[in-house]
Structures are given as structure tokens and as C-alpha cells.
Design a protein around this motif. Structure first.
Motif, mmCIF file in Angstrom:
data_model
loop_
_atom_site.group_PDB
_atom_site.id
_atom_site.type_symbol
_atom_site.label_atom_id
_atom_site.label_comp_id
_atom_site.label_asym_id
_atom_site.label_seq_id
_atom_site.Cartn_x
_atom_site.Cartn_y
_atom_site.Cartn_z
ATOM 1 N N VAL A 168 64.818 128.646 65.431
ATOM 2 C CA VAL A 168 65.328 129.814 64.713
ATOM 3 C C VAL A 168 64.157 130.586 64.096
ATOM 4 O O VAL A 168 64.088 131.816 64.179
ATOM 5 C CB VAL A 168 66.342 129.402 63.619
ATOM 6 C CG1 VAL A 168 66.701 130.593 62.744
ATOM 7 C CG2 VAL A 168 67.609 128.825 64.255
ATOM 8 N N MET A 169 63.203 129.861 63.511
ATOM 9 C CA MET A 169 62.067 130.525 62.870
ATOM 10 C C MET A 169 61.169 131.222 63.897
ATOM 11 O O MET A 169 60.664 132.315 63.652
ATOM 12 C CB MET A 169 61.248 129.524 62.038
ATOM 13 C CG MET A 169 61.947 129.006 60.794
ATOM 14 S SD MET A 169 62.620 130.284 59.690
ATOM 15 C CE MET A 169 61.139 131.137 59.170
ATOM 16 N N LEU A 170 60.993 130.601 65.048
ATOM 17 C CA LEU A 170 60.207 131.256 66.102
ATOM 18 C C LEU A 170 60.883 132.556 66.527
ATOM 19 O O LEU A 170 60.242 133.586 66.743
ATOM 20 C CB LEU A 170 60.050 130.313 67.308
ATOM 21 C CG LEU A 170 59.060 129.162 67.127
ATOM 22 C CD1 LEU A 170 59.252 128.108 68.223
ATOM 23 C CD2 LEU A 170 57.618 129.677 67.147
ATOM 24 N N HIS A 171 62.203 132.484 66.626
ATOM 25 C CA HIS A 171 62.983 133.656 66.981
ATOM 26 C C HIS A 171 62.793 134.755 65.935
ATOM 27 O O HIS A 171 62.562 135.923 66.268
ATOM 28 C CB HIS A 171 64.454 133.253 67.076
ATOM 29 C CG HIS A 171 65.381 134.378 67.356
ATOM 30 N ND1 HIS A 171 65.530 134.917 68.617
ATOM 31 C CD2 HIS A 171 66.221 135.064 66.548
ATOM 32 C CE1 HIS A 171 66.416 135.900 68.552
ATOM 33 N NE2 HIS A 171 66.852 136.010 67.323
ATOM 34 N N LYS A 172 62.859 134.370 64.670
ATOM 35 C CA LYS A 172 62.630 135.348 63.586
ATOM 36 C C LYS A 172 61.253 135.989 63.748
ATOM 37 O O LYS A 172 61.095 137.203 63.592
ATOM 38 C CB LYS A 172 62.682 134.649 62.223
ATOM 39 C CG LYS A 172 64.031 134.128 61.863
ATOM 40 C CD LYS A 172 64.687 135.048 60.859
ATOM 41 C CE LYS A 172 66.074 134.552 60.543
ATOM 42 N NZ LYS A 172 66.988 135.648 60.230
ATOM 43 N N GLY A 173 60.267 135.143 64.017
ATOM 44 C CA GLY A 173 58.892 135.632 64.165
ATOM 45 C C GLY A 173 58.754 136.652 65.284
ATOM 46 O O GLY A 173 58.016 137.633 65.171
ATOM 47 N N GLU A 174 59.499 136.434 66.347
ATOM 48 C CA GLU A 174 59.417 137.345 67.494
ATOM 49 C C GLU A 174 60.163 138.652 67.255
ATOM 50 O O GLU A 174 60.030 139.596 68.026
ATOM 51 C CB GLU A 174 60.022 136.685 68.743
ATOM 52 C CG GLU A 174 59.149 135.662 69.405
ATOM 53 C CD GLU A 174 59.823 135.077 70.637
ATOM 54 O OE1 GLU A 174 60.478 135.834 71.383
ATOM 55 O OE2 GLU A 174 59.714 133.855 70.841
ATOM 56 N N HIS A 175 61.019 138.673 66.228
ATOM 57 C CA HIS A 175 61.869 139.849 66.021
ATOM 58 C C HIS A 175 61.640 140.566 64.695
ATOM 59 O O HIS A 175 62.399 141.429 64.325
ATOM 60 C CB HIS A 175 63.350 139.465 66.150
ATOM 61 C CG HIS A 175 63.729 139.112 67.557
ATOM 62 N ND1 HIS A 175 63.518 137.856 68.080
ATOM 63 C CD2 HIS A 175 64.265 139.851 68.551
ATOM 64 C CE1 HIS A 175 63.928 137.837 69.337
ATOM 65 N NE2 HIS A 175 64.388 139.033 69.645
ATOM 66 N N THR A 176 60.622 140.140 63.966
ATOM 67 C CA THR A 176 60.377 140.773 62.670
ATOM 68 C C THR A 176 58.979 141.382 62.640
ATOM 69 O O THR A 176 58.026 140.777 63.153
ATOM 70 C CB THR A 176 60.499 139.721 61.532
ATOM 71 O OG1 THR A 176 61.640 138.924 61.779
ATOM 72 C CG2 THR A 176 60.633 140.398 60.179
ATOM 73 N N ARG A 177 58.907 142.574 62.043
ATOM 74 C CA ARG A 177 57.599 143.238 61.930
ATOM 75 C C ARG A 177 57.042 143.073 60.521
ATOM 76 O O ARG A 177 57.783 143.074 59.547
ATOM 77 C CB ARG A 177 57.730 144.724 62.259
ATOM 78 C CG ARG A 177 58.042 144.930 63.718
ATOM 79 C CD ARG A 177 58.105 146.384 64.134
ATOM 80 N NE ARG A 177 58.575 146.452 65.518
ATOM 81 C CZ ARG A 177 57.793 146.306 66.575
ATOM 82 N NH1 ARG A 177 56.483 146.120 66.425
ATOM 83 N NH2 ARG A 177 58.294 146.351 67.802
ATOM 84 N N ASP A 178 55.737 142.924 60.441
ATOM 85 C CA ASP A 178 55.107 142.792 59.129
ATOM 86 C C ASP A 178 54.884 144.179 58.520
ATOM 87 O O ASP A 178 55.302 145.198 59.090
ATOM 88 C CB ASP A 178 53.801 141.987 59.224
ATOM 89 C CG ASP A 178 52.780 142.660 60.123
ATOM 90 O OD1 ASP A 178 52.934 143.879 60.400
ATOM 91 O OD2 ASP A 178 51.828 141.987 60.553
ATOM 92 N N ALA A 179 54.193 144.226 57.368
ATOM 93 C CA ALA A 179 53.996 145.494 56.652
ATOM 94 C C ALA A 179 53.265 146.522 57.518
ATOM 95 O O ALA A 179 53.483 147.727 57.391
ATOM 96 C CB ALA A 179 53.227 145.232 55.364
ATOM 97 N N LYS A 180 52.423 146.036 58.422
ATOM 98 C CA LYS A 180 51.670 146.970 59.280
ATOM 99 C C LYS A 180 52.479 147.397 60.506
ATOM 100 O O LYS A 180 51.984 148.100 61.379
ATOM 101 C CB LYS A 180 50.370 146.308 59.750
ATOM 102 C CG LYS A 180 49.292 146.306 58.656
ATOM 103 C CD LYS A 180 47.995 145.696 59.192
ATOM 104 C CE LYS A 180 47.667 144.393 58.476
ATOM 105 N NZ LYS A 180 46.954 143.426 59.283
ATOM 106 N N GLY A 181 53.689 146.886 60.587
ATOM 107 C CA GLY A 181 54.529 147.260 61.723
ATOM 108 C C GLY A 181 54.309 146.395 62.957
ATOM 109 O O GLY A 181 54.854 146.667 64.024
ATOM 110 N N GLU A 182 53.499 145.332 62.811
ATOM 111 C CA GLU A 182 53.248 144.438 63.950
ATOM 112 C C GLU A 182 54.266 143.305 63.953
ATOM 113 O O GLU A 182 54.630 142.795 62.884
ATOM 114 C CB GLU A 182 51.861 143.790 63.820
ATOM 115 C CG GLU A 182 50.712 144.736 63.593
ATOM 116 C CD GLU A 182 50.078 145.161 64.899
ATOM 117 O OE1 GLU A 182 50.292 144.436 65.896
ATOM 118 O OE2 GLU A 182 49.416 146.202 64.926
#
Ligand SMILES: [Zn+2]
Length: 635
Positions: A400-414
Motif C-alpha cells: 500500500v505504501m509503495l502504491h502511495k509513493g507511486e501516486h503522490t507528488r512532493d512539494a516540488k511536484g515530483e
């Protein structure tokens, strides 16, 4: 599980049966052709990348080449893993049913009323033999076997033994015999070898090999892996710890094993301590059944199978308890409440009673990702259920966390993680984390719930230690069989001939039994080849001990995984339940995401992940989790 039960179990939209990442044409030949084309390309791409890396001058060119190697490696690893299942799956499933005396057609249709003909005959034969030597009535013995195995379920045969409710010694002998002869079937084991051969052949046709496979998964080459498994199972510090657990958890069995030792040596070991495993070199063989029986009796486990009500109650009780310790097990954004707890297997005969993982996909297809689901044997004892539950739900949360990582952008938009990162995380990394948590979970259970704190050390107790230890033998069985198969393929025998398969059986089956007697001489009921060979899981076994296969740089004890060391250093040995538990859990959740950046399980990857645990400030971890959309109640 019958097809209908499967349908029901996986019918919630969030719990879909595992699907391959690749499209599946209906025609198997077309499928194979398609896979061979893609796979050969990926192998070539990987090899080109390796060549490039070799040739590139030091500096930025080398770095770029290295990145390409990692990328192509990731693709090939994902492909190898995901393509075996759709091609060979049906073959393997049917054989495994038959190995346990289950008629695959009847299982799928849900019409099983008893074991198949082979096992029915075996039960009658064993009853006759026992009746002959014991002078009792064959029909009565047969009835007793059916009664205690709930209608002839071989996978249940060991349960009464290990829990001490098999009653008369004759029944114990009959059940052991039933288990050994069912799984020890030569014809079916040879069929299994044939299936493994077909998979090896397929991978060779792609241009891959056993060693490439090991390399893709962060493991040493096969020959070296074998040497390191042996070094692990014979490591004196390792043996010392296991012996000490046996001494504490099963003192009677321990004392019995010492019977051939001189009296002074014997008394010293019983009254004082074990200073070196050499003191036990003349110990006699330990029966695994006796050992576990004594442990279970000392744990106060009931001398009978749990009732259906008890099973239901335990499921919700232990599920709730675990969520109190590890709130992330109850993520609701990704999973329905049904998925929070592990699934119990239906109790009818023909459902595979071993706990196992199934992968299922979450949500709609575009958002899909694979997460582990766990199906548990309803008759497992609490402690084991607790540990397996922690293990499997860790796999799930990790995904689930890997999935979140692949679908969330950080403050820089990455994006935190590149798409596909999650699926590329090697099994050894997944298992390392699942075992990090299940080890701590078991220590928690003993300390907090049972109030019988475990000895400190690598393993919480004897059963845990032996479970990990047999992964070494299992790894050897898998490795040896595949090595021999590849030797035959090298010598131009593409097709598994009757003679070649028989030769492999004759070579590996006795070696495997001997391996179980190596280091600590245990007669283990799972030492037959068929239960040490898993067609899909080429690296299963080794997966669980990848850290133990590292070159030993420590001399002062068994190798504790650097990630666990890092957690204990930062948050204490009781990191899972102590004062700093919430901080530890926040770092753990971020670590799950981080594995997407270090997916191979090499020494370097593990070191970097351990480093991550040591350097990530809990406040920063909490902030990151907020950015990833994890509500505080789940941390
Ligand atoms: Zn696992």
C-alpha cells in the motif's frame, strides 16, 4: 478452495485475484510465444546494459550505465516473476492438490467428500499395518484416522501430533506414516521435478539462467549461495542460539538428546549453560514432533482442535489486537474493512489448509497494484497465527505504501516513486521487512500478552528459530534440483526424460534428508523433496535468509539484519511497543516507500535502508506521511 469459494472470497472490488501485469491471450501457445519474444528482448537489454557498464569510463558515463543496468534488471526481474504464473500455474496447482490427496476437479467444483483414491488406499493400508503390529482392529484404526483428520485431510495429520491430542501411540504412528507417505510419493515428486524442469527450460529459452535469476534478486551466484547456506546452517553462533532455545523451551527433549553424553557433561549442560555447540556434538537425534509437542504442552495449548466458535472469536480478537499495535494494518483508503484481517480458509476438506499468500489487485485497473493477502489455516495456534498475521499484513501495508509513493507528488511536484517501482521490489526485501515486523510482533506477544518474555537474541524462541533454520534446507532443495536440471539442459537434454528425472530424485531426496540432520540433528517431517520444491518460487527459502547469506563480518553472534539493528538502536529492543513506538512506526512506514528506491536486496541496498532508519528524524517521517495522505490514526 473451490472456484465458488474463491469467487466469493475475491468478489469485493478491492480484493481481486492476482492478475498478471501482461495481457493474457486465451491460447497458451500464443501466450508462450509472446512471452518468449518479450522475455528474450529483456534479457538481451539487460546483458547489453551490463556490457555498457563494463566498458564505460569512470565518471558520469559509468553512473549512467549503472542506472541502465538497474533499470533493465528491474524490468527483467518483474517479467520473470510475473510470466511464470500464467503459463505454468494450472499445471502446478493441480499437482499440488494431488500431492495432498485432493482431486483437483472436485476441489474446483466444491464436491469433495474425502481424499482421492491414492490417499484413501494409503489410509486403508496404514490402518492394516498398524492393526497387524499392534493387534487392534483395522477398521477401528481407519476410523480413528478419518476422525482426527476431519475426513482424511492429510494437511491436518500433523496438527494432532504437534498438539498432543492424537491419543494412543498407535494413532500417532499412523498419522506420521500418513503424512510422510503422502508427501513422500515418488511418482508425484518426479512429476514436480518435471514441472520445475519446464520452468527452467522456459527461462533458459529467454536467454536467462539460474545465475542471472539469482543476480536479479540480489543473491550470490548459485554455487556461492549453496556454500553460504551451508555456512549459515552450520554457523556455531547460530547453533548455539538454537540449542539454547531448545534447552529453555523443551528441557525434557533437550535432556533426552544428551543421553549418550558422559554424565558430567550432561549435568553441566542441564544445570549451567551451553558454552559452545561443540559440547553437543554427540547429542542424539531429536524428533521434531516430540520437540514441538513438548513446547506446545508447556505453552498450555489445548489438547484438541479449536471449535468453529473458537476460531471465529480468535480471528476477530487477534485481528483487533494487532491493529492496536500496528494501526497501519487497518488502512481504509486502500482496503475495505474485510481486508484488514487475514482471511480464514474455508474449513471443508480440499481447501488448502496451509497459510499462503495470494496476490490481489486493489481498485480499478489503472490504479491497480498487487498486495499480499494471506489465507490462514483455521487450526493454527494463537501464537503462530499472531506471527503469520503480522507477517502477511506487513506485506500488504508495504505494498500500500509503495502504491502511495507511486501516486503522490512532493512539494516540488515530483512523484515520490517512479511508476512501476513497487512491483520491482525483490522478494528478499519484502521478506526482510515482513520478518523484521513478525519477529518484533512475536516478542511483543510473549512479553506483553503472555508475560513470558523471550530470551534476547536473534530469534524469539525455538519454533521461530527452527522455522528460519529450515529455510536453509528448503533453499538447498530448491537450488540443488534446479542445478541438476540445468546440468541436463546444458548436456542437450531439453526434454525431461524418465531416467533424468529419476536420477535427480535419487540424488537430491537423500541429500535433503541429510541436510536436515546437519548442525542440529533433527528428524523433521518436512524433509521430503516434494515439500521442499516450489515451482513458482525459485528463490523461496533463500528469500527468508538473504541476510544470513551475507559474508559474515561479525564474530560475536548470529547475524542480525542491519535494518533490525537500526530500529533497535534508534528506538530500543521494544521498538514495536515501547515508548517510542509511534516514532518507530512512522519511520517504518516511510521505509516501506523507500524500498522502491533500493529494490534489489543487495548488501548495498540493505545498508542504505538501514541508514535510512538511522538518519530519518521521526518528525520528518510524520510530515512525509501527512504529505502521502496517511491519517494520523493509522500511524
Ligand atoms: Zn512473506
Amino acid at each position: 478452495m473451490s472456484d465458488a469459494e474463491k469467487q466469493e472470497t475475491f468478489s469485493t472490488p478491492e480484493r481481486k485475484p492476482y492478475e498478471t501485469l501482461l495481457e493474457e491471450p486465451m491460447d497458451r501457445v500464443a501466450l508462450l510465444k509472446q512471452y518468449l519474444t518479450i522475455g528474450s528482448y529483456l534479457v538481451k537489454d539487460y546483458q547489453d546494459a551490463l556490457d555498457d557498464q563494463e566498458r564505460a569510463p569512470a565518471g558520469p558515463k559509468k553512473e549512467t550505465a549503472k542506472k541502465r543496468v538497474n533499470n533493465t534488471k528491474k524490468h527483467l526481474r518483474t517479467f520473470e516473476e510475473h510470466s511464470i504464473h500464467p503459463i505454468f500455474g494450472p499445471l502446478m496447482d493441480d499437482l499440488n492438490d494431488r500431492l495432498w490427496g485432493i482431486d483437483p476437479k472436485m476441489r474446483k467444483a466444491g464436491t469433495i467428500t474425502g481424499p482421492d483414491q491414492r490417499v484413501t488406499q494409503l489410509i486403508a493400508q496404514i490402518a492394516d499395518e498398524v492393526a497387524m503390529t499392534e493387534g487392534n482392529n483395522a477398521k477401528e484404526v481407519e476410523e480413528a484416522i478419518y476422525n482426527i483428520t476431519k475426513g482424511g485431510d492429510v494437511q491436518l495429520a500433523m496438527r494432532p501430533l504437534l498438539h498432543g491430542y492424537a491419543g494412543e501411540p498407535y494413532l500417532r504412528r499412523a498419522l506420521i506414516s500418513l503424512f510422510e507417505r503422502t508427501t513422500g510419493d515418488r511418482t508425484l515428486t518426479e512429476e514436480k521435478i518435471k514441472n520445475v524442469w519446464l520452468i527452467e527450460l522456459y527461462l533458459r529459452k529467454l536467454g536467462s539462467s539460474l545465475n542471472i535469476g539469482y543476480e536479479l534478486n540480489g543473491l550470490p551466484p548459485a554455487d556461492e549461495a549453496e556454500a553460504r547456506i551451508n555456512a549459515f546452517t552450520r554457523n556455531p553462533q547460530e547453533l548455539l542460539e538454537v540449542w539454547r532455545h531448545i534447552r529453555r523451551d523443551a528441557p525434557t527433549t533437550f535432556a533426552k538428546a544428551l543421553k549418550q553424553l558422559p554424565e558430567a557433561a550432561r549435568q553441566k549442560l542441564i544445570d549451567q549453560d551451553i558454552d559452545s555447540p561443540d559440547e553437543l556434538i554427540d547429542a542424539t537425534q531429536i524428533d521434531y514432533e516430540d520437540l514441538v509437542l513438548e513446547i506446545n504442552q508447556r505453552l498450555g495449548l489445548p489438547g484438541r482442535l479449536p471449535t468453529d466458535e473458537e476460531i471465529e472469536a480468535r480471528q476477530s480478537d487477534l485481528g483487533e489486537k494487532w491493529q492496536e499495535v500496528m494501526p497501519s494494518a487497518g488502512f481504509k483508503e486502500e482496503a475495505s474493512s474485510k481486508e484488514i484481517s487475514a482471511v480464514w480458509m474455508p474449513k471443508g476438506i480440499g481447501s488448502s489448509r496451509r497459510q499462503f499468500n495470494c496476490h490481489y489487485r486493489s481498485g480499478n485497473r489503472d490504479e491497480s497494484h498487487t498486495v499480499s493477502d494471506s489465507i490462514l489455516n483455521p487450526y493454527e495456534e494463537d501464537e503462530r497465527y499472531w506471527r503469520v498475521q503480522a507477517h502477511e499484513l506487513t506485506h500488504k501495508t508495504h505494498d500500500v505504501m509503495l502504491h502511495k509513493g507511486e501516486h503522490t507528488r512532493d512539494a516540488k511536484g515530483e512523484l515520490y516513486l517512479q511508476p512501476g517501482s513497487g512491483n520491482a521490489v525483490a522478494h528478499s526485501i519484502r521478506e526482510t521487512l515482513a520478518m523484521l515486523v513478525d519477529n518484533a510482533a512475536l516478542r511483543y506477544y510473549k512479553t506483553v500478552v503472555k508475560k513470558t518474555p523471550p530470551q534476547s537474541g536473534k530469534y524469539p524462541d525455538t519454533k521461530y528459530a527452527l522455522t528460519i533454520r529450515v529455510q536453509g534446507m528448503y533453499g538447498l532443495g530448491q537450488l540443488w534440483t534446479r542445478q541438476r536440471i540445468n546440468e541436463f539442459i546444458d548436456a542437450d537434454s531439453a526434454v525431461p526424460t524418465v531416467d533424468a528425472v529419476a536420477a535427480i530424485y535419487d540424488d537430491i531426496a537423500p541429500r535433503l534428508r541429510k541436510a536436515h540432520e546437519d548442525g542440529i540433528n533433527i528428524k523433521h517431517y518436512r524433509s521430503v523433496l516434494a515439500t521442499n520444491l516450489w515451482e513458482y518460487g525459485r528463490y523461496d527459502g533463500i528469500n527468508y535468509i538473504s541476510n544470513d547469506l551475507k559474508i559474515d563480518t561479525e564474530t560475536d553472534g548470529p547475524q542480525i539484519n542491519p535494518i533490525r539493528r537500526a530500529f533497535e538502536k534508534q528506538f530500543g529492543e521494544d521498538w514495536l511497543w515501547g515508548e517510542k513506538a509511534k516514532e518507530a512506526r512512522a519511520v517504518l512506514l516511510c521505509l516501506y516507500v523507500e524500498t522502491g528506491k533500493h529494490p534489489q536486496g543487495t548488501d548495498e541496498d540493505i545498508e542504505q535502508l538501514a541508514q535510512f532508519v538511522q538518519t530519518t528524524k521521526p518528525e520528518a517521517a510524520l510530515e512525509k506521511l501527512q504529505a502521502l495522505g496517511i491519517a494520523d490514526e493509522y500511524i
